[in-house]
Design a protein around this motif. Structure first.
Motif, mmCIF file in Angstrom:
data_model
loop_
_atom_site.group_PDB
_atom_site.id
_atom_site.type_symbol
_atom_site.label_atom_id
_atom_site.label_comp_id
_atom_site.label_asym_id
_atom_site.label_seq_id
_atom_site.Cartn_x
_atom_site.Cartn_y
_atom_site.Cartn_z
ATOM 1 N N SER A 114 0.838 -1.188 0.000
ATOM 2 C CA SER A 114 0.000 0.000 0.000
ATOM 3 C C SER A 114 0.877 1.242 0.000
ATOM 4 O O SER A 114 1.967 1.251 0.575
ATOM 5 N N ASP A 115 0.384 2.293 -0.650
ATOM 6 C CA ASP A 115 1.112 3.554 -0.689
ATOM 7 C C ASP A 115 0.953 4.330 0.606
ATOM 8 O O ASP A 115 1.837 5.106 0.985
ATOM 9 N N LEU A 116 -0.159 4.121 1.279
ATOM 10 C CA LEU A 116 -0.506 4.945 2.435
ATOM 11 C C LEU A 116 -1.322 4.118 3.417
ATOM 12 O O LEU A 116 -2.129 3.282 3.012
ATOM 13 N N GLY A 117 -1.095 4.359 4.712
ATOM 14 C CA GLY A 117 -1.860 3.674 5.758
ATOM 15 C C GLY A 117 -2.475 4.683 6.703
ATOM 16 O O GLY A 117 -1.872 5.724 6.993
ATOM 17 N N ILE A 118 -3.686 4.390 7.193
ATOM 18 C CA ILE A 118 -4.389 5.308 8.091
ATOM 19 C C ILE A 118 -4.674 4.591 9.409
ATOM 20 O O ILE A 118 -5.303 3.525 9.419
#
Length: 310
Positions: free
Chosen positions: A139-143
């Motif tokens: 994934s490019d981004l995690g929240i």
């Protein structure tokens, strides 16, 4: 080293499987494997570690793939600019805790995207998996969130994975119940208020330490607990029973309807929700657009962002 080898390595990382990547690339699995071995031999690094369970990206591989993606993106941009050659689909992936606002932002991204082809991915998953997804470039981004209880462990994992945490907003814990719940009319909920009712939490798999709990509060006195794996199940249980859960207080948009309400919980704890990404990887156009949408949703609809925990 060739552009084809870089594309092969990126596709293997995207699919998480040598066999699946071979199918997507329309090449044989032995040919793909040999191409990667030749690339690794030429560079003197191990990009993918092989074991009985399949493959995983090595620490060297994570760094290499970050550069490889930038090279391929720039190459395709030049081809499109000067030769009119059609660009490959844009890839963008987000891994997140079960937040409605993350889905809302994803919907807005899809509606506003002007690229002719894309391959987007949105994974609502377990906290530890979010960190692993971003670390290994799945994934490019995690929240996710951090707070006083977990920030030492989380920051250690961020540091080890060469990840940076960027805050979105601060919040105190809120209790979610159905609109007709006996607690729905309260202005503030205490521990004594919720003790008689079932508490719904998200499963965290093998990594079930409190450091990775998605719920913002853990109650040792709770006698009734229900574990679920997805947000739809949690929502249906909340709407159909007198159960409750604890979260950020964000209700999201029309995706959630009007059946649930949130009430602040009587707690001094502050939680910082934010996103993680690789420190040395510049956000692409799509990732930057998604981050802008997140910030816009938060600033316009949800919270006053005057202070951050970090």
């Amino acid at each position: 080293m060739t552009l084809q080898q870089l594309r092969y390595a990126i596709e293997i990382a995207n699919s998480g499987s040598m066999n699946e990547a071979a199918k997507r690339l329309f090449v044989s699995q032995p040919s793909l494997s040999n191409a990667i071995k030749e690339l690794e031999s030429e560079l003197g690094i191990t990009i993918f570690e092989r074991n009985n369970r399949g493959i995983s990206i090595s620490a060297e591989g994570v760094e290499f793939l970050g550069y490889a993606r930038q090279i391929i993106e720039q190459t395709e941009f030049m081809e499109n600019r000067y030769t009119g050659k059609k660009r490959s689909p844009i890839y963008f992936a987000v891994s997140t805790q079960h937040y409605a606002f993350a889905v809302d932002a994803f919907v807005k991204l899809m509606k506003g995207s002007k690229v002719p082809e894309y391959n987007f991915s949105l994974r609502e998953t377990q906290t530890y998996e979010i960190i692993e997804d971003v670390r290994t470039l799945r994934s490019d981004l995690g929240i996710l969130y951090i707070n006083e209880s977990n920030y030492k462990v989380m920051n250690k994992l961020f540091s080890d994975g060469n990840l940076k945490f960027t805050p979105l907003f601060n919040t105190q814990p809120h209790v979610y119940v159905r609109a007709g719940h006996i607690l729905a009319g309260k202005e503030l909920i205490t521990i004594d208020d919720i003790l008689p009712f079932p508490y719904i939490t998200f499963e965290q798999g093998d990594n079930n330490s409190l450091h990775f709990s998605e719920e913002m509060l853990s109650f040792t006195q709770i006698e009734k607990n229900i574990s679920v794996t997805d947000r739809a199940t949690l929502t249906n249980l909340l709407l159909g029973s007198d159960s409750y859960t604890v979260g950020t207080g964000i209700m999201g948009s029309e995706l959630n309807g009007d059946g649930l309400v949130t009430i602040p919980f009587d707690s001094p704890e502050v939680f910082t929700v934010g996103w993680i990404a690789h420190k040395d990887r510049r956000p692409g156009e799509i990732m930057s657009a998604y981050i802008d949408i997140l910030n816009d949703l938060v600033s316009r609809n949800y919270f006053d962002l005057n202070h951050f925990l970090l």
